[in-house]
Each structure stands twice: as C-alpha cells, then as structure tokens.
Design an enzyme around this catalytic site. Structure first.
Site, PDB file in Angstrom:
ATOM      1  N   LYS A  53       0.841  -1.211   0.000  1.00 28.64           N
ATOM      2  CA  LYS A  53       0.000   0.000   0.000  1.00 28.64           C
ATOM      3  C   LYS A  53       0.870   1.253   0.000  1.00 28.64           C
ATOM      4  O   LYS A  53       0.613   2.203  -0.742  1.00 28.64           O
ATOM      5  CB  LYS A  53      -0.949  -0.026   1.211  1.00 28.64           C
ATOM      6  CG  LYS A  53      -2.023  -1.102   1.067  1.00 28.64           C
ATOM      7  CD  LYS A  53      -2.752  -1.397   2.377  1.00 28.64           C
ATOM      8  CE  LYS A  53      -3.661  -2.620   2.186  1.00 28.64           C
ATOM      9  NZ  LYS A  53      -4.267  -3.089   3.443  1.00 28.64           N
ATOM     10  N   GLN A  97      -4.697  -1.679   9.772  1.00 22.12           N
ATOM     11  CA  GLN A  97      -4.577  -3.025   9.199  1.00 22.12           C
ATOM     12  C   GLN A  97      -5.163  -4.042  10.180  1.00 22.12           C
ATOM     13  O   GLN A  97      -4.748  -4.119  11.329  1.00 22.12           O
ATOM     14  CB  GLN A  97      -3.094  -3.311   8.909  1.00 22.12           C
ATOM     15  CG  GLN A  97      -2.839  -4.598   8.160  1.00 22.12           C
ATOM     16  CD  GLN A  97      -3.317  -4.581   6.709  1.00 22.12           C
ATOM     17  OE1 GLN A  97      -3.207  -3.575   6.010  1.00 22.12           O
ATOM     18  NE2 GLN A  97      -3.876  -5.690   6.261  1.00 22.12           N
ATOM     19  N   ASP A 120     -11.698   2.651   4.515  1.00 26.27           N
ATOM     20  CA  ASP A 120     -12.240   1.325   4.211  1.00 26.27           C
ATOM     21  C   ASP A 120     -13.701   1.182   4.661  1.00 26.27           C
ATOM     22  O   ASP A 120     -14.230   0.073   4.726  1.00 26.27           O
ATOM     23  CB  ASP A 120     -11.379   0.205   4.802  1.00 26.27           C
ATOM     24  CG  ASP A 120     -11.409  -1.062   3.931  1.00 26.27           C
ATOM     25  OD1 ASP A 120     -12.017  -1.012   2.836  1.00 26.27           O
ATOM     26  OD2 ASP A 120     -10.848  -2.082   4.337  1.00 26.27           O
TER      27      ASP A 120
END
Ligand code: NAP
Length: 284
Positions: A53, A97, A120
C-alpha cells in the site's frame, strides 16, 4: 466444434485502468493526497500488505504515513495515535490493518476513526450510509469486485448472486453492493445448511470464507462466474484461494485468479477511496 472458453477476471487489468483514472485526477489537484496506514504487531502477511500500500502511494504521487506499533501496544495508546491522525490536516485517509492483536477491541478502534478519513468504510457512520445507498465510497475489496465485474461486462441486474462469508470487511458489504446493483443475493456463512445447494444454482458466486481451496468444480456449473477473495500461502510458498482453481479453470464461464485477481484491485480501490476522501475534505 465450439470450445468452452473461460474468461479470467483479472484484477490487475481493472486496477491498471483505475490507476490511469486516479493519475488523471491527481494531476488536477493542488495537493497530494495522504494515506496513513497503522500496523500493530509483526504479522508477516500484514507487513506485506502494508508495504504494498505504501509503495503504491509513492507510485501515484500520494503522500503516506506508515505507523508501525509493537504487538503489546495498549488500546489507549492506539486510540491516541488515531486521534492525532484525525487531527492532522495533512492526512486524508486512515487505514488500520486488521486483524488487531486480541487484547485490543477492534470496534472501539474503528469507531475512533474520523468518518471523513474512514478509507475502508468501517465506521458505523459510513457503514450506515452504505446500507442506505447514500455512500460516496464503499469498502475496498467488495467495491473492487463490483468494478471488476463491470469492467468485464458481467451483468449483475436480475442475476442470482451467492456470497460466502459475512465479515464486516468483505462478505456483508459485498452482499449490499450486489443487491444495490440489482442482483438477488443469498448470504451464506458457517451456519448455512447446504452451501452447495446455493452455489450450484447461482449465476455469480463470491467466495470469502478464508479457508484454502474450500470449494471446487462440483460446487459450480459451467455458466458460473466465480470470484475468489481468499488468499493463502501453501507450505511450498505458492499462493492459493478459497477455491480449487485448477478444477474450475476450464469449466466455469469466468473466474478471478489467485494471485492477480481480487488482491491488486483491492489496493487500487484503497487509493481511489483515499483520493475521493481527500477531495471531499479539501475541496469545498
Ligand atoms: P473472516 O472475517 O474470517 O470471515 C470469514 C467468513 O466466512 C465468516 O463470515 C464465516 O462465517 C465464514 N465461514 C467460515 N467458515 C465457513 C464454512 N465452513 N462455511 C461457510 N462459511 C464459512 O474473513 P474475511 O476478512 O472476510 O476474509 C476472507 C478471505 O479473504 C481470507 O482468506 C482473507 O485473507 C481474504 N481477503 C482477501 C483480500 C484481498 O484483497 N484479496 C481482502 C480481504 C480478505 P461466520 O460468520 O458464521 O463465522
């Protein structure tokens, strides 16, 4: 004689297309979008994902913050870290994460992320917007899958779709997005009685159970479209999905391979979401 041709739904192709669109939009900005990624602990798979990422941010001319915290980080310390990113006017998106170490309550951490930076779509505020079909961005993996299907001209409206798995990050939002795209959706999970009876009659099957090579040829039919979200490392180091890919490769109508399927598209959608959040926050 007509040969049966299976279409490979390459996430990489769709991702490259999306990157071109991102690069075009970035050129028109007077700032570079910034993504912050937090990793708690030393899980090797998570380290690889975070690395990918951050690398992609650099390639796109985004700024990034990589925050690595030790496994024994307290919940309070993590909350403090997120709070400081919430207040940092340079940061557009915050990605924690997952999974987090057991001693940290995931929901508490997620709810602390400013919804304007929830890249997200995990906070209840953005998840609620998704449920009401009022969302501006959607969770990276499922919205990437929708784009892959669209890119390959696979119709969803009026189709029967089966989603295996009901996680907050994949299965559940996937079922919502497919339903919003006009599909009739069945959501299966570990308590479902006879999974094959559902997958066998579906037009589109999204497999996100997190179990290596869980489904095979006998679970599908030759017109099935199969999206394999799973990603696992075999003992010999090779990668496999939730589906026995070699069984379905020459059988179903279309499938997404592992690797090069859902994985690359998820990262592209993360960049896309970060760009959208930056525009919403910075351009009045
Ligand atoms: P997860 O949180 O572990 O959820 C797994 C889901 O599968 C749960 O809803 C569970 O049901 C269901 N399930 C487990 N065993 C089952 C069984 N025997 N039969 C039917 N359903 C079963 O996993 P996730 O985060 O959604 O991820 C799923 C997989 O996708 C993992 O392999 C992960 O590594 C991968 N992934 C890949 C990407 C990518 O970018 N390629 C992104 C995210 C995830 P219950 O709810 O009843 O327990």
């Amino acid at each position: 004689v007509l040969l049966h041709m299976t279409l490979q739904l390459l996430g990489k192709t769709s991702a490259d297309k999306l990157y071109l669109q991102i690069q075009k939009e970035v050129k028109e900005l007077s700032y570079s979008p910034c993504l912050a990624v937090i990793l708690v602990g030393e899980d090797p798979a998570s380290q690889v994902y975070v690395g990918k990422k951050i690398k992609k941010c650099a390639e796109l001319g985004f700024q990034s913050r990589k925050i690595l915290l030790p496994e024994d980080t307290s919940e309070a310390a993590l909350l403090k870290q997120i709070q400081s990113l919430n207040e940092d006017s340079e940061v557009d998106g915050i990605l924690v994460q997952l999974p987090l170490p057991k001693h940290i309550h995931e929901a508490t951490i997620i709810e602390c992320i400013d919804a304007k930076k929830d890249v997200d779509v995990l906070t209840s505020r953005l998840a609620g917007k998704l449920m009401h079909n009022e969302h501006q961005i959607a969770p990276c993996t499922p919205s990437g899958i929708i784009r892959m299907l669209e890119d390959h001209d696979i119709q969803m409206e009026g189709k029967d779709a089966v989603v295996l798995g009901r996680s907050k990050i994949v299965g559940l939002p996937m079922s919502l997005l497919l339903q919003q795209a006009g599909a009739t959706v069945t959501l299966c999970h570990s308590k479902t009685k006879d999974i094959r009876s559902h997958t066998k009659r579906a037009d589109i099957v999204i497999v996100a159970v997190g179990k290596p090579e869980f489904l095979g040829k006998e679970d599908f039919h030759k017109n099935s479209v199969v999206i394999d979200v799973g990603i696992h490392r075999r003992e010999d180091g090779s990668l496999c999905g939730d589906v026995r890919q070699e069984e379905i490769r020459d059988y179903v109508a279309a499938y997404s391979p592992v690797p090069k399927g859902v994985g690359p598209m998820t990262i592209a959608m993360l960049m896309w979401n970060n760009l959208q959040l930056s525009k919403l926050r910075r351009i009045k």
